[in-house]
Every structure is written in C-alpha cells, then in structure tokens.
Design a protein around this motif. Structure first.
Motif, PDB file in Angstrom:
ATOM      1  N   PRO A 164      10.222 -12.666   9.637  1.00  0.00           N
ATOM      2  CA  PRO A 164      10.418 -13.699  10.460  1.00  0.00           C
ATOM      3  C   PRO A 164       9.664 -13.364  11.994  1.00  0.00           C
ATOM      4  O   PRO A 164       9.030 -13.982  12.587  1.00  0.00           O
ATOM      5  N   ARG A 165       9.925 -12.093  12.362  1.00  0.00           N
ATOM      6  CA  ARG A 165       9.531 -11.640  13.740  1.00  0.00           C
ATOM      7  C   ARG A 165       8.171 -10.948  13.628  1.00  0.00           C
ATOM      8  O   ARG A 165       7.675 -10.400  14.749  1.00  0.00           O
ATOM      9  N   VAL A 166       7.642 -10.547  12.321  1.00  0.00           N
ATOM     10  CA  VAL A 166       6.399  -9.690  12.319  1.00  0.00           C
ATOM     11  C   VAL A 166       5.471 -10.815  11.338  1.00  0.00           C
ATOM     12  O   VAL A 166       5.662 -10.324  10.158  1.00  0.00           O
ATOM     13  N   GLN A 167       4.721 -11.563  11.832  1.00  0.00           N
ATOM     14  CA  GLN A 167       3.939 -12.460  10.805  1.00  0.00           C
ATOM     15  C   GLN A 167       2.864 -11.496  10.323  1.00  0.00           C
ATOM     16  O   GLN A 167       2.343 -11.847   9.269  1.00  0.00           O
ATOM     17  N   THR A 168       2.284 -10.806  11.225  1.00  0.00           N
ATOM     18  CA  THR A 168       0.838  -9.990  10.633  1.00  0.00           C
ATOM     19  C   THR A 168       1.280  -8.783  10.110  1.00  0.00           C
ATOM     20  O   THR A 168       2.233  -8.013  10.780  1.00  0.00           O
ATOM     21  N   PRO A 169       0.976  -8.276   8.969  1.00  0.00           N
ATOM     22  CA  PRO A 169       1.224  -6.914   8.368  1.00  0.00           C
ATOM     23  C   PRO A 169       1.155  -5.974   9.490  1.00  0.00           C
ATOM     24  O   PRO A 169       0.167  -5.741   9.764  1.00  0.00           O
ATOM     25  N   ARG A 170       2.208  -5.067   9.485  1.00  0.00           N
ATOM     26  CA  ARG A 170       1.997  -3.792  10.440  1.00  0.00           C
ATOM     27  C   ARG A 170       3.034  -2.719   9.715  1.00  0.00           C
ATOM     28  O   ARG A 170       3.882  -2.920   9.171  1.00  0.00           O
ATOM     29  N   VAL A 171       2.472  -1.510  10.028  1.00  0.00           N
ATOM     30  CA  VAL A 171       3.042  -0.228   9.567  1.00  0.00           C
ATOM     31  C   VAL A 171       4.101  -0.076  10.586  1.00  0.00           C
ATOM     32  O   VAL A 171       4.153  -0.193  11.801  1.00  0.00           O
ATOM     33  N   VAL A 172       5.319   0.130  10.114  1.00  0.00           N
ATOM     34  CA  VAL A 172       6.744   0.408  10.979  1.00  0.00           C
ATOM     35  C   VAL A 172       7.133   1.621  10.705  1.00  0.00           C
ATOM     36  O   VAL A 172       6.948   2.202   9.283  1.00  0.00           O
ATOM     37  N   GLY A 173       8.099   2.113  11.468  1.00  0.00           N
ATOM     38  CA  GLY A 173       8.831   3.362  11.446  1.00  0.00           C
ATOM     39  C   GLY A 173       9.901   3.485  10.280  1.00  0.00           C
ATOM     40  O   GLY A 173      10.591   2.225  10.243  1.00  0.00           O
ATOM     41  N   ILE A 174       9.970   4.381   9.470  1.00  0.00           N
ATOM     42  CA  ILE A 174      11.206   4.389   8.514  1.00  0.00           C
ATOM     43  C   ILE A 174      11.926   5.657   8.568  1.00  0.00           C
ATOM     44  O   ILE A 174      11.287   6.680   8.990  1.00  0.00           O
ATOM     45  N   ALA A 175      13.257   5.675   8.107  1.00  0.00           N
ATOM     46  CA  ALA A 175      13.670   7.004   8.079  1.00  0.00           C
ATOM     47  C   ALA A 175      13.808   7.482   6.509  1.00  0.00           C
ATOM     48  O   ALA A 175      14.241   6.747   5.793  1.00  0.00           O
ATOM     49  N   ASP A 176      14.026   8.830   6.545  1.00  0.00           N
ATOM     50  CA  ASP A 176      13.914   9.586   5.342  1.00  0.00           C
ATOM     51  C   ASP A 176      13.122   9.052   4.200  1.00  0.00           C
ATOM     52  O   ASP A 176      13.577   8.837   3.004  1.00  0.00           O
ATOM     53  N   PRO A 177      11.968   8.948   4.339  1.00  0.00           N
ATOM     54  CA  PRO A 177      11.134   8.617   3.516  1.00  0.00           C
ATOM     55  C   PRO A 177      11.034   9.715   2.072  1.00  0.00           C
ATOM     56  O   PRO A 177      10.835  10.780   2.517  1.00  0.00           O
ATOM     57  N   ARG A 178      11.250   9.562   0.952  1.00  0.00           N
ATOM     58  CA  ARG A 178      11.038  10.360  -0.253  1.00  0.00           C
ATOM     59  C   ARG A 178      10.630   9.506  -1.488  1.00  0.00           C
ATOM     60  O   ARG A 178      10.654   8.227  -1.689  1.00  0.00           O
ATOM     61  N   ILE A 179       9.526  10.249  -2.096  1.00  0.00           N
ATOM     62  CA  ILE A 179       8.871   9.721  -3.637  1.00  0.00           C
ATOM     63  C   ILE A 179       9.713  10.315  -4.573  1.00  0.00           C
ATOM     64  O   ILE A 179       9.866  11.707  -4.740  1.00  0.00           O
ATOM     65  N   VAL A 180      10.470   9.581  -5.407  1.00  0.00           N
ATOM     66  CA  VAL A 180      11.608  10.117  -6.450  1.00  0.00           C
ATOM     67  C   VAL A 180      11.185   9.625  -7.666  1.00  0.00           C
ATOM     68  O   VAL A 180      10.862   8.333  -7.802  1.00  0.00           O
ATOM     69  N   PRO A 181      11.021  10.522  -8.779  1.00  0.00           N
ATOM     70  CA  PRO A 181      10.894   9.919 -10.018  1.00  0.00           C
ATOM     71  C   PRO A 181      12.036   9.131 -10.552  1.00  0.00           C
ATOM     72  O   PRO A 181      13.258   9.419 -10.311  1.00  0.00           O
ATOM     73  N   ASP A 182      11.857   8.340 -11.337  1.00  0.00           N
ATOM     74  CA  ASP A 182      12.642   7.426 -11.810  1.00  0.00           C
ATOM     75  C   ASP A 182      12.050   6.950 -13.386  1.00  0.00           C
ATOM     76  O   ASP A 182      11.381   6.145 -13.542  1.00  0.00           O
ATOM     77  N   GLY A 183      12.695   7.703 -14.380  1.00  0.00           N
ATOM     78  CA  GLY A 183      12.141   6.970 -15.586  1.00  0.00           C
ATOM     79  C   GLY A 183      10.737   7.857 -15.519  1.00  0.00           C
ATOM     80  O   GLY A 183      10.385   8.735 -15.432  1.00  0.00           O
ATOM     81  N   ALA A 184       9.897   6.563 -16.047  1.00  0.00           N
ATOM     82  CA  ALA A 184       8.652   6.947 -16.353  1.00  0.00           C
ATOM     83  C   ALA A 184       7.815   6.725 -14.928  1.00  0.00           C
ATOM     84  O   ALA A 184       6.512   6.967 -15.035  1.00  0.00           O
ATOM     85  N   GLY A 185       8.509   6.245 -14.006  1.00  0.00           N
ATOM     86  CA  GLY A 185       7.424   6.024 -12.870  1.00  0.00           C
ATOM     87  C   GLY A 185       8.117   6.655 -11.752  1.00  0.00           C
ATOM     88  O   GLY A 185       8.982   7.509 -11.588  1.00  0.00           O
ATOM     89  N   TYR A 186       7.704   6.175 -10.444  1.00  0.00           N
ATOM     90  CA  TYR A 186       8.234   6.619  -9.187  1.00  0.00           C
ATOM     91  C   TYR A 186       8.421   5.472  -8.361  1.00  0.00           C
ATOM     92  O   TYR A 186       8.054   4.488  -8.430  1.00  0.00           O
ATOM     93  N   LYS A 187       9.277   5.990  -7.248  1.00  0.00           N
ATOM     94  CA  LYS A 187       9.629   4.953  -6.113  1.00  0.00           C
ATOM     95  C   LYS A 187       9.818   5.531  -5.000  1.00  0.00           C
ATOM     96  O   LYS A 187      10.255   6.652  -4.786  1.00  0.00           O
ATOM     97  N   LEU A 188       9.544   4.798  -3.742  1.00  0.00           N
ATOM     98  CA  LEU A 188       9.649   5.209  -2.438  1.00  0.00           C
ATOM     99  C   LEU A 188      11.095   4.945  -2.056  1.00  0.00           C
ATOM    100  O   LEU A 188      11.139   3.839  -1.834  1.00  0.00           O
ATOM    101  N   THR A 189      11.744   5.797  -1.647  1.00  0.00           N
ATOM    102  CA  THR A 189      13.008   5.366  -1.124  1.00  0.00           C
ATOM    103  C   THR A 189      12.964   5.782   0.392  1.00  0.00           C
ATOM    104  O   THR A 189      12.441   6.685   0.975  1.00  0.00           O
ATOM    105  N   PHE A 190      13.928   4.744   0.945  1.00  0.00           N
ATOM    106  CA  PHE A 190      13.629   5.030   2.763  1.00  0.00           C
ATOM    107  C   PHE A 190      14.786   4.168   3.400  1.00  0.00           C
ATOM    108  O   PHE A 190      15.654   3.566   2.500  1.00  0.00           O
TER     109      PHE A 190
END
Length: 365
Positions: A282-308
C-alpha cells in the motif's frame, strides 16, 4: 603449536635467541620440529602431494621475507573449505568456486578435485597452493541435469587427506511456478505455507512487552496468493511474485518469510550477496528493491526457497542484479570509522549514514 594455528612468521631476533638451544624448522623441505615424527608436517605433506598428485607445478617457491621463518603446522589442524556451500547451475553454465586451505603451507602442494558423476560435471584440474597462495578458484561447468558432489583433497602429511565436499545441482533455468491460495491464522511459533512460500512468527514473538523486550507481535489472520511479476529495471527474477496479506499489516519486528526461487536462473557471476527482493504494498506502489534481514537460499525437497526476515506484509519477488559479478568498483579508503553504543549507536547511525562517504565502517551497537 595450538590447534588451528597458522604457520607463524616470527622475528629473526627471536629465532637467533632460540636457535642455540632448540632446533627451528624453516621452509626448507628437510626441516623438522624437535618432536617431529619424521613425516615433515605440512611441508612434508606438500612434497608427497606433488609426487602422488602428478607433481607440483613448476614455478617459484615463495620464501619468507627477511627476518621471518615459516613453521610447519600440525597435520591434524589442516582444513579445506569451499565457498559457496552449494552450487546450482544450468547445463553449459559455469560457476566459480573458491577453495581455501588453512593453515598456510610452507612448501607448494596441489589441491586435487574429483566428481562422483562426470556426466553432471567434470572435476576441475588440480591447483597449486603455497605460502602466499592459501586459496584457489576453480570453474565448474554444468553437464547433464542431475546432482553430484565435488570433492577437494589435500594431503596432510600423515597418510591422510583433508577433504571438503560441495553439492552441485545442475537443473534447467525455468522459474518455479505458483498456483493456488492459502489462508489461516499465524500464531506464536507457527506459519502459513503455500508450497515453498510461507509467512510466520518466531517462537516467543507474541509475549508481552516487558523491560527491554519491545518487539511484541499479535497473532494474525494471513493469506498467501500468487502475485504479478514486479521486476525493477536492471534486475532479473529468480522466482515468482508472492503476495502476503493483509498487505496493510506491519510489525515492530521482522518476521520470517520464504518465497520459491531457482538459483540456476542467477547470472553466471552472481553470488548470494547479490540476491535481494522486489517489494510492493500500500505504501510502495512502484516495485522497488528493499532491505531484508538474514537472506538464505535453502533446499526444500526438489526445489529451493529464499528465506528472509521483513517487517511488512505485501508482495515479494526474489531478484538479482542482471550484471551481478561483472561490475568492478574502485574502493576509496578513508581510514575512519564511527561507532556508538546504546543512544550513541543512534547517533553513530545518524551521522554515519548522512555522511557515508566519509567513513569506512559505521557500527551502531
């Protein structure tokens, strides 16, 4: 030597005082400690490694500088590690892997590599390490789709090898899909999931504010839906857009999220430090990159997910700079830092971020 000590370079004056009563090992291949078992320590390992591994590359043998001497390490202290901890790539794509051997070797030796499935990737050629080159870089080329393991080995000098393994996953570049919706209540320590997407609360997040704990979060009713692609200019998507509702909800603390990704869709030179998320709400109508904490790419089954971790609900999509790993910037050192504790930390952050060009380090504590 204590375990994990690096080979030490000590002043020549100290060596002169000790050498009259104690035999001191140097970088020469014949040197031994007074209590050596005859294997030659790490230096002996280097010599035998060259023979067993097809010979150490011909070239200059770095020597300690004036007034310095190199001591062999305890073979049990020798370690090998590889970075990143997981490599995912497409057939025909190349990813660079960093290999670090610690402690340093006084004598040159070779790090050898093997693949448990040559059809998925071919093992890189052996690489030389020495006193001034404790790390090497090798390229892994994706072959057939599948999973295999890269093993790096360096002889310790006691008849054993120090080894490290790296999972290699070769897969197509297609982004994971998103279908369906999910809704439910998110309570303390719980989460709501839709395939590899999720939102949750940490255990203890709902306890009342008390004393220095000021990060209470109420349980909430949440939804997860598939969003519309929102890739800012100059970025590449590595997963679908996921909408977490209600989008108007925010918290005084970061809460855990995950979104599906395919690391093989990352540009050749991209590393984990280039991965971030695009956000709208609601406060960010135009897509923008934002800061996140503790990003990790984690295997999950046959795929992967980004946790943050992030403090707002809304729509998130994992993205990476399209030119990641190809741009070089010249760093200018100021040799200045600003640090503060408690209220001083707020001052350090305010002054440092307002004048970030004047400091190498900003450390609010």
């Amino acid at each position: 030597m204590k375990p994990f000590d690096r080979p030490r370079l000590v002043g020549w004056a100290a060596i002169t005082l000790l050498s009259s009563s104690v035999g001191v090992s140097s970088c020469g291949s014949g040197s031994k400690k007074a209590n050596d078992d005859g294997t030659g320590g790490a230096a002996g390992a280097a010599g035998s490694a060259g023979t067993a591994g097809g010979g150490v590359d011909a070239g200059p043998n770095p020597q300690p500088g004036p007034g310095e001497s190199c001591f062999d390490s305890d073979p049990s202290a020798i370690r090998v590690r590889m970075n990143p901890a997981l490599t995912v790539l497409t057939p025909g794509q190349t990813r660079r892997v960093e290999v670090i051997v610690d402690p340093d070797f006084c004598e040159p030796t070779m790090v050898s590599f093997s693949s448990d499935d040559e059809s998925i990737f071919t093992a890189p050629a052996a690489q030389r390490i020495d006193l001034v080159t404790p790390r090497v870089y090798v390229d892994v080329l994706g072959g057939a789709v599948g999973r295999a393991t890269l093993t790096a080995s360096v002889p310790r000098g006691d008849g054993t090898d120090a080894t490290a393994t790296l999972p290699i996953d070769v897969r197509g570049p297609e982004l994971p899909g998103c279908t369906g919706t999910a809704s439910g209540r998110v309570d303390d320590g719980g989460s709501l999931t839709l395939d590899l997407a999720s939102v949750g609360l940490q255990t203890g997040a709902t306890k009342p504010n008390s004393g220095s704990f000021l990060w209470h979060a109420d349980p909430f009713d949440a939804t997860i839906d598939c969003g519309t692609d929102q890739v800012p200019s100059g970025f590449t998507a590595i997963g679908p857009a996921i909408s977490f509702g209600p989008a108007t909800l925010g918290f005084q603390r970061e809460i855990p999220f995950s979104v599906p990704v395919n690391p093989a869709a990352m540009p050749d030179g991209a590393r984990m430090r280039h991965v971030t998320v695009s956000y709208t709400g609601p406060r960010v109508q135009t897509p923008r990159v934002v800061g996140i904490a503790d990003p990790r790419i984690v295997p999950d089954g046959a795929g992967y997910k980004l946790t943050f971790l992030a403090p707002w609900l809304g729509t998130y999509q994992a993205v990476v700079k399209s030119d990641a790993g190809t741009v070089r910037r010249q760093r200018r050192l100021t040799h200045r830092a600003v640090i503060g504790v408690s209220m001083g930390g707020g001052g350090a952050a305010m002054v440092g971020l307002r004048h970030h060009d004047r400091f190498d380090v900003i450390a609010p504590l």
